[in-house]
Design a protein around this motif. Sequence first.
Motif, PDB file in Angstrom:
ATOM      1  N   THR A 215      14.926  -1.666  10.759  1.00 13.69           N
ATOM      2  CA  THR A 215      14.271  -2.827  11.338  1.00 13.69           C
ATOM      3  C   THR A 215      15.322  -3.725  11.978  1.00 13.69           C
ATOM      4  O   THR A 215      16.521  -3.564  11.756  1.00 13.69           O
ATOM      5  CB  THR A 215      13.527  -3.630  10.263  1.00 13.69           C
ATOM      6  OG1 THR A 215      14.492  -4.193   9.356  1.00 13.69           O
ATOM      7  CG2 THR A 215      12.554  -2.742   9.482  1.00 13.69           C
ATOM      8  N   LEU A 216      14.837  -4.688  12.746  1.00 13.55           N
ATOM      9  CA  LEU A 216      15.761  -5.640  13.355  1.00 13.55           C
ATOM     10  C   LEU A 216      16.541  -6.402  12.299  1.00 13.55           C
ATOM     11  O   LEU A 216      17.734  -6.678  12.472  1.00 13.55           O
ATOM     12  CB  LEU A 216      14.989  -6.623  14.237  1.00 13.55           C
ATOM     13  CG  LEU A 216      14.608  -6.121  15.631  1.00 13.55           C
ATOM     14  CD1 LEU A 216      13.732  -7.151  16.341  1.00 13.55           C
ATOM     15  CD2 LEU A 216      15.862  -5.854  16.461  1.00 13.55           C
TER      16      LEU A 216
ATOM     17  N   GLN B 283      13.447  -3.684  18.672  1.00 13.32           N
ATOM     18  CA  GLN B 283      12.657  -2.656  17.991  1.00 13.32           C
ATOM     19  C   GLN B 283      12.022  -1.769  19.051  1.00 13.32           C
ATOM     20  O   GLN B 283      11.273  -2.227  19.904  1.00 13.32           O
ATOM     21  CB  GLN B 283      11.578  -3.299  17.123  1.00 13.32           C
ATOM     22  CG  GLN B 283      10.943  -2.370  16.112  1.00 13.32           C
ATOM     23  CD  GLN B 283      11.793  -2.191  14.854  1.00 13.32           C
ATOM     24  OE1 GLN B 283      12.345  -3.155  14.336  1.00 13.32           O
ATOM     25  NE2 GLN B 283      11.898  -0.955  14.367  1.00 13.32           N
TER      26      GLN B 283
ATOM     27  N   ASP C 267      11.128   2.671  12.903  1.00 18.17           N
ATOM     28  CA  ASP C 267      12.456   3.159  12.537  1.00 18.17           C
ATOM     29  C   ASP C 267      13.300   3.523  13.757  1.00 18.17           C
ATOM     30  O   ASP C 267      14.075   4.479  13.735  1.00 18.17           O
ATOM     31  CB  ASP C 267      12.350   4.375  11.601  1.00 18.17           C
ATOM     32  CG  ASP C 267      11.799   4.009  10.234  1.00 18.17           C
ATOM     33  OD1 ASP C 267      12.155   2.928   9.729  1.00 18.17           O
ATOM     34  OD2 ASP C 267      11.005   4.792   9.681  1.00 18.17           O
TER      35      ASP C 267
ATOM     36  N   ILE D 156      15.785   1.426  16.648  1.00 18.42           N
ATOM     37  CA  ILE D 156      16.380   0.185  17.139  1.00 18.42           C
ATOM     38  C   ILE D 156      17.219   0.489  18.366  1.00 18.42           C
ATOM     39  O   ILE D 156      18.151   1.301  18.314  1.00 18.42           O
ATOM     40  CB  ILE D 156      17.268  -0.476  16.066  1.00 18.42           C
ATOM     41  CG1 ILE D 156      16.470  -0.800  14.804  1.00 18.42           C
ATOM     42  CG2 ILE D 156      17.949  -1.733  16.614  1.00 18.42           C
ATOM     43  CD1 ILE D 156      15.424  -1.864  14.995  1.00 18.42           C
TER      44      ILE D 156
END
Length: 441
Positions: A253-254, A287, A291, A293
């Motif tokens: 995640t971020l 994002q 899952d 990035i």
Amino acid sequence: MRSIRIGAGAGFAGDRIEPAVELVERGELDYLCFECLAERTIALAQLARRHDPSAGYDPRLARRMRAVLGPAMARGVRIVSNMGAANPLAAMNAALDVAREMGLGGIRMAAVLGDDVLTSIAGQDHPLIDREGSLADLAPISANAYLGAFPIARALAEGAQVIFTGRVCDPALFLAPMIHAFGWAEDDWTRLARGTVVGHLLECAGQLTGGYFADPGYNDVPGLARLGFPLAEVGEDGNAVLTKVAGTGGQLTLANAREQAMYEILDPARYLQADVVADFTTLQLAQAGPDRIAVSGVTGHPRPETLKVSVGYEDGFVGEGQIGYAGPGAAARGQLALDIVAERLALLGLPLDEVRYDLIGVNSANVTGRAPDPAEVRARVAARCADRAIAAEIGAEVEALYLNGPSGGGGVTTTLREVVAVASILIGRETVTPSIVHGVS
């Protein structure tokens, strides 16, 4: 645009092995990198090599190689690692032995040497960069310069399928495959900086996918017992997408990525590496799906004129003893035990440089306050001094509490260890001459 896939097989020397195997078998990788070397780790490796000239590399090297060599070679995955620590050549030879035992002939391996600069700096004096004083104040037993990615890229260009290094900049392990695959120049500061940031994000492996991030009720991370390690899909321009193998535990995640991006960063505008100075203030994270990035926007500046060197030196011995107390009044009895040992050490008049008296579970970490009375504690005494025999007395005094201290004490443990401390200096690049040694299984 061409791209390559690079996986993070380990984030420290004691990391799990299964996630690396999973990456090799299901991650469609081109490269797998094991980052296993901290400043503390290389100091321990230098200590091991002092006692055994054939030692000094990662003690889990053989286990990792037995787990990943077969599937990696079958899939054309090339391996880069700093598991060589204080002895990259011995590490390569150990890996060659594993390959031969497994019947894997013809694997081309390489050891990147040149980070050991102890002989080169002998007789010189340099200011310490992490404390007051200079090199002249120490009696160095080791000195390892942080090499960059280009010697590793050269080993890849010369055909190595498995590469072991000693001390290199952590992101350099991941940057080297990019340099090799895309032909980046030594002064392509933008792409080198982008690759460095990708390497920095990957270098701690599971830390990017939720390890060391989880905090129940605040940062909930699923599946930590099956945590999947990250990989990066890197394009020719140096921009990348971070992801992990589908179905593995953890998350990308971020929040995870932002936290890792700031890990061990002194000045975000000037992240100093052997190959480039990266500017994290221009980093863009987005994002790009579950899952996934996206990493972009990084800029770079010319590399520093100097290289950092970790200098190991003898710093005496640490003796330690612990004893446990449980039930009502555990903390009071634990404190009495510490008071007894403190009085004993004063009576003996031992020349100790530093002593700690801790009640683990009460005040060993939270030095600003005292927890409510716990159900159990560990009374811990540790001291550092110049003499091994004197350091051993610390554990002996704690063990004597069995019959000479508060009621209910038990579970005594004692340890005695030699300390190799680490300080840092800067040296000119001209002092360092990297070289490569090749071997075939």
